[in-house]
Design a protein around this motif. Structure first.
Motif, PDB file in Angstrom:
ATOM      1  N   ILE A  60       0.856  -1.131   0.002  1.00  0.00           N
ATOM      2  CA  ILE A  60       0.076   0.097  -0.107  1.00  0.00           C
ATOM      3  C   ILE A  60       1.041   1.187   0.106  1.00  0.00           C
ATOM      4  CG2 ILE A  60      -1.683   1.338   1.485  1.00  0.00           C
ATOM      5  CD1 ILE A  60      -2.792  -1.406   2.646  1.00  0.00           C
ATOM      6  N   LYS A  61       0.870   2.021  -0.919  1.00  0.00           N
ATOM      7  CA  LYS A  61       1.552   3.316  -1.063  1.00  0.00           C
ATOM      8  C   LYS A  61       0.752   4.563  -0.982  1.00  0.00           C
ATOM      9  CE  LYS A  61       4.121   1.313  -5.170  1.00  0.00           C
ATOM     10  NZ  LYS A  61       5.312   0.893  -4.281  1.00  0.00           N
ATOM     11  N   THR A  62      -0.383   4.564  -0.728  1.00  0.00           N
ATOM     12  CA  THR A  62      -1.120   5.794  -0.352  1.00  0.00           C
ATOM     13  C   THR A  62      -1.782   5.660   0.974  1.00  0.00           C
ATOM     14  OG1 THR A  62      -3.285   4.675  -1.070  1.00  0.00           O
ATOM     15  CG2 THR A  62      -1.683   6.151  -2.794  1.00  0.00           C
ATOM     16  N   PRO A 121       0.819   1.910  10.163  1.00  0.00           N
ATOM     17  CA  PRO A 121       0.892   2.939  11.308  1.00  0.00           C
ATOM     18  C   PRO A 121       1.387   4.281  10.589  1.00  0.00           C
ATOM     19  CG  PRO A 121       2.993   1.498  10.571  1.00  0.00           C
ATOM     20  CD  PRO A 121       1.854   1.136   9.722  1.00  0.00           C
ATOM     21  N   TYR A 122       1.416   5.262  11.532  1.00  0.00           N
ATOM     22  CA  TYR A 122       1.697   6.641  11.258  1.00  0.00           C
ATOM     23  C   TYR A 122       2.922   7.114  11.780  1.00  0.00           C
ATOM     24  CZ  TYR A 122       0.687  11.864  11.091  1.00  0.00           C
ATOM     25  OH  TYR A 122       1.031  13.236  10.910  1.00  0.00           O
ATOM     26  N   ASP A 123       3.647   7.859  10.663  1.00  0.00           N
ATOM     27  CA  ASP A 123       4.952   8.134  10.669  1.00  0.00           C
ATOM     28  C   ASP A 123       4.772   9.871  10.600  1.00  0.00           C
ATOM     29  OD1 ASP A 123       7.673   9.354  10.514  1.00  0.00           O
ATOM     30  OD2 ASP A 123       8.433   7.495   9.504  1.00  0.00           O
ATOM     31  N   SER A 124       5.017  10.490  11.712  1.00  0.00           N
ATOM     32  CA  SER A 124       4.713  12.058  11.693  1.00  0.00           C
ATOM     33  C   SER A 124       5.866  12.656  11.002  1.00  0.00           C
ATOM     34  CB  SER A 124       4.888  12.642  13.405  1.00  0.00           C
ATOM     35  OG  SER A 124       5.975  12.285  13.818  1.00  0.00           O
TER      36      SER A 124
END
Length: 131
Positions: A60-62, A121-124
């Protein structure tokens, strides 16, 4: 549902209005979409069979994002991948918008409660670019 696409037909956003949820099950996205969205209108006593989702290796790229407005109103500005403005859409209480590609901005039109769901996951440091 209403689809918002760029000039090349790439899906930018999808709107599901509360009043348009009439089918028992409606899968609004194609099977190949990175994020799947569906609506359900089921009668009392209906059952969705117990199930588990098998582990999958996904590329998944988006980062897709789904907003469900519980109460209030927001206006979402939709931009294409080049950050060119495409359309503004109002999302009211009990409506849902799914954002797949391009960019977006959100204006709160009245006191609003909404849910946001997106992939992790989220990378700020790398996940978001403001424009």
């Amino acid at each position: 549902s209403m689809e918002i696409k760029d000039k090349n037909g790439k899906l930018l956003a999808l709107v599901i209005r509360f009043n348009d949820i009439v089918d028992e099950k409606y899968f609004a996205t194609d099977d190949n979409q990175d994020f799947q969205v569906a609506s359900f209108n089921l009668e009392k006593g209906s059952k969705i069979e117990n199930h588990i989702h098998n582990e999958q290796d996904r590329n998944i790229k988006t980062t897709s994002e789904v907003l469900v407005v519980l109460d209030g109103e927001i206006e979402v500005d939709i931009y294409d991948d080049n950050l060119d403005f495409v359309e503004s859409i109002s999302i009211f209480s009990s409506d849902t918008v799914a954002l797949f590609n391009g960019g977006h901005g959100i204006r709160i039109k009245e006191n609003t409660k909404f849910i946001e769901a997106k992939q992790g996951p989220y990378d700020s440091k790398t996940d978001k670019k403001r424009f």
